[in-house]
Scaffold this motif. Sequence first.
Motif, PDB file in Angstrom:
ATOM      1  N   CYS A 296       1.370  -1.291  -7.746  1.00  0.00           N
ATOM      2  CA  CYS A 296      -0.243  -1.758  -7.840  1.00  0.00           C
ATOM      3  C   CYS A 296      -0.981  -0.855  -8.198  1.00  0.00           C
ATOM      4  CB  CYS A 296      -0.470  -2.580  -6.566  1.00  0.00           C
ATOM      5  SG  CYS A 296      -0.621  -1.533  -5.294  1.00  0.00           S
ATOM      6  N   HIS A 303       6.649  -2.879  -5.257  1.00  0.00           N
ATOM      7  CA  HIS A 303       6.373  -3.933  -4.348  1.00  0.00           C
ATOM      8  C   HIS A 303       7.518  -4.883  -4.764  1.00  0.00           C
ATOM      9  CE1 HIS A 303       2.617  -4.168  -2.455  1.00  0.00           C
ATOM     10  NE2 HIS A 303       1.802  -3.296  -3.387  1.00  0.00           N
ATOM     11  N   CYS A 358       0.304  -2.421   2.207  1.00  0.00           N
ATOM     12  CA  CYS A 358      -0.091  -1.458   1.053  1.00  0.00           C
ATOM     13  C   CYS A 358      -1.796  -1.245   0.893  1.00  0.00           C
ATOM     14  CB  CYS A 358       0.114  -2.201  -0.108  1.00  0.00           C
ATOM     15  SG  CYS A 358      -0.322  -1.258  -1.603  1.00  0.00           S
ATOM     16  N   HIS A 360      -3.506   0.047  -1.309  1.00  0.00           N
ATOM     17  CA  HIS A 360      -4.168  -0.094  -2.412  1.00  0.00           C
ATOM     18  C   HIS A 360      -4.295  -1.631  -2.669  1.00  0.00           C
ATOM     19  CE1 HIS A 360      -2.462   4.061  -2.861  1.00  0.00           C
ATOM     20  NE2 HIS A 360      -1.401   3.552  -2.594  1.00  0.00           N
ATOM     21  N   CYS A 361      -3.495  -2.658  -2.478  1.00  0.00           N
ATOM     22  CA  CYS A 361      -3.757  -3.927  -2.690  1.00  0.00           C
ATOM     23  C   CYS A 361      -3.755  -4.766  -1.563  1.00  0.00           C
ATOM     24  CB  CYS A 361      -2.793  -4.331  -3.848  1.00  0.00           C
ATOM     25  SG  CYS A 361      -1.024  -4.676  -2.959  1.00  0.00           S
TER      26      CYS A 361
HETATM   27 ZN   LIG Z   1       0.128  -2.521  -3.411  1.00  0.00          ZN
END
Ligand SMILES: [Zn+2]
Length: 487
Positions: A296, A303, A358, A360-361
């Motif tokens: 991501c 992922h 995660c 980031h996402c």
């Molecule tokens: Zn992610």
Amino acid sequence: MSKQFRVPKNPKEVMEWINSIPMYKEDQPLDLSFKSKVEIRVAQDANLIKQMERLEKFSPYYREKFKEWGLDPKSIKTIDDLEKIPVTTKEDYMKDRGESFKLDMDFNNIMEYILYEITYTTGTTSGMPTRFYNTTYDMFMQSWMFRMGCKIGYLEPTDVVMNLFPFHFIPHIGYYKTMHFAAATGMTICFGFTGAQLPGFPYNIHRPMQQAIEDIEKKNVNVFSGIGSYIRRLIMVAEEQGRDFSRVNKVQALGEAVPKGMRDDMRKRLQKMGAKEVFITNAFGFTESQTAFQECQELGGAHQGVPQMYYFEVVDEKGKRKPDGEPGLLCITHLDRRGTCLLRYLVGDIVAITDQQCPHCGRNDQRIVTTVGSTYGTRTKELLKVKGTLINPEIMRDAVANTAGVIEYQFIITKEKLDDPYSTDVIKLLVGADKGADQNKLEGELRDKVRRAVEITPKVEFVQLSEIFNPGDTLKATRIIDQRPQG
Ligand SMILES: [Zn+2]
């Protein structure tokens, strides 16, 4: 022309991007990767119980093994129970070329068990490819998996993808899965259709790289999907020709490790051809997963995407689990398959995984994370003994690939005297350098970097690019060759 693409940088921006695409927005309630850890575990446990029933009834391999192990498949009720089951190795799987791992046909459920597609693992120890079967159910499930994967990697229905995987005589999963992921998301697709001639086949069916370069320009391609080193070669040739690649904004550089330096190099070259922000992903895949697990963020982790389909463990040789984030052998269990089914299967890679959300996402599925330099996995069979020391070639590769001025490289492990098998091991490093590079300076830098990485100083030689990589000859750049006498 699509709007300028920007890579979302945090969970809020990821959600805004998802909500801007109607298909992904509508999929959201069924996307398990965004559910809580508890909800994911409940779905995995439920699928595992059904999968164990299927293996007991329909798997010729595991039916026998359960008896041999004295293991009641009904006693495996949760993901944590998996640790009671012995691991399955690549050798086990290859023994009868994978046939006994294919579930028997169930005539009461023909729509699930009908044989739809066969893929192959390449590079097996016996030299013969091993079969991996997909049934109707598996193909339908993969369509959902690809939609979830494309969503992780920011691929959009309006994208135009160029399939740069070769059309090879062993069907390469990259070639077919690129077709499938483009179809599952509604993307427009075109084909490079490159590849090696089939020995004895009378017609020249393939097209050259040059045609792919021209089509990328003409057909408004904005996404590449192919083997990392091949895409890089194509980009370099296009750059020399001064092509307009201004639309390119996403690159699926797959099939081999693509470390950070190599991504930065590709991005810089694309930007010289007019590109703006470019997301270069090195999704981590293998045949037994039938996909490449998507990033991501560049280097943000690979992922799982569909946690109802797989469970990942990182284990030691005996199958004992390692703590979160610690490197070990990647072990996968299929939780919802009908064709070839594997239980606690050692893929042959050393990786680390995390169960942490995660950052980031915001997804809660498992991720394979980088441990060494900027790549995800090391093939276990690639561990090399040089000068009596076991070295991890991934560290060596990473040191060189991240050096400015290096276009292509190859390590040759050889002997000081080739006619004397007992002479000292030597590492030669062949380098195809940038025209403008200062070779003396580069040589010193490379010797130093490799020595620091593996404690062995290589002999650096500068060579013509074509000596170490010819995209017409091989599928991938061969980065390490062991020329020492075997035995
Ligand atoms: Zn992610």
